[in-house]
Structures are given as structure tokens and as C-alpha cells.
Design a protein around this motif. Structure first.
Motif, PDB file in Angstrom:
ATOM      1  N   TRP A 193       1.698   1.707  -3.785  1.00 51.97           N
ATOM      2  CA  TRP A 193       0.525   2.286  -4.444  1.00 51.97           C
ATOM      3  C   TRP A 193      -0.698   1.883  -3.626  1.00 51.97           C
ATOM      4  N   SER A 194      -1.463   2.866  -3.208  1.00 53.05           N
ATOM      5  CA  SER A 194      -2.651   2.593  -2.394  1.00 53.05           C
ATOM      6  C   SER A 194      -3.562   1.607  -3.107  1.00 53.05           C
ATOM      7  N   GLY A 195      -3.996   0.625  -2.366  1.00 58.22           N
ATOM      8  CA  GLY A 195      -4.890  -0.389  -2.893  1.00 58.22           C
ATOM      9  C   GLY A 195      -4.211  -1.726  -3.116  1.00 58.22           C
ATOM     10  N   LEU A 196      -2.900  -1.724  -3.335  1.00 58.70           N
ATOM     11  CA  LEU A 196      -2.207  -2.995  -3.556  1.00 58.70           C
ATOM     12  C   LEU A 196      -2.263  -3.892  -2.318  1.00 58.70           C
ATOM     13  N   SER A 209       0.822  -1.209   0.000  1.00 64.66           N
ATOM     14  CA  SER A 209       0.000   0.000   0.000  1.00 64.66           C
ATOM     15  C   SER A 209       0.857   1.259   0.000  1.00 64.66           C
ATOM     16  N   MET A 240      -7.304   2.619  -5.534  1.00 66.19           N
ATOM     17  CA  MET A 240      -6.455   2.959  -6.679  1.00 66.19           C
ATOM     18  C   MET A 240      -7.088   4.057  -7.526  1.00 66.19           C
ATOM     19  N   GLN A 247      -6.837   7.355  -5.669  1.00 62.93           N
ATOM     20  CA  GLN A 247      -5.485   7.908  -5.720  1.00 62.93           C
ATOM     21  C   GLN A 247      -5.151   8.417  -7.117  1.00 62.93           C
TER      22      GLN A 247
END
Length: 79
Positions: A19-22, A16, A37, A40
Motif C-alpha cells: 500500500w503506497s505510503g507504508l 509501498s 495513502m 491512493q
């Protein structure tokens, strides 16, 4: 029934951070990860108009904390 492998809260948080959401996707929360994602992506675009600089770090930090906590909860459920 085979036991499910534990999720690493640290890996979820690092994903995260990248990359936010991973991290949410790693935890199996696909829809939540995709939504983060998209948010962002919008926030990154809003940087151009100077609004995103407020929301981008908020969502980024939320994503890391949430991914970490969800991995911990997942591990508690499968024990």
C-alpha cells in the motif's frame, strides 16, 4: 549516543508495494506516507469513474521507488 538501526530499502519498497505510503512511514516520513495513502484512496475511488486507472499505478510506482531511495539515503546518513 546509540547508533540508529539501518532501514532496509527492500522492506521499504515492499511495504509501498502493498500500500503506497507504508514504506515512507517505515522510513520515518509519516506525513509523506499519510499523504500518499490519501492520494491512493482517492485514486482507488476514481477507478469507479475510470480516471484512477491512470494515476493509481503512477503514484504506486512512485511510492515504491521513493521509499527505496529514502531508505538508502537514511542508511548513508547514519553511517
Amino acid at each position: 549516543m546509540p547508533s540508529q538501526p539501518q532501514k532496509s530499502a527492500g522492506v521499504a519498497a515492499v511495504l509501498s508495494a502493498i500500500w503506497s505510503g507504508l514504506g515512507q512511514i517505515y522510513n520515518g516520513q509519516i506525513l509523506k506516507g499519510i499523504i500518499l495513502m490519501i492520494i491512493q484512496g482517492i485514486n482507488a475511488f476514481l477507478f469507479v469513474v475510470l480516471i484512477g486507472f491512470i494515476f493509481y499505478p503512477i503514484v504506486w510506482i512512485y511510492g515504491m521507488i521513493d521509499a527505496y531511495k529514502q531508505a538508502e539515503r537514511y542508511n548513508q546518513r547514519i553511517k
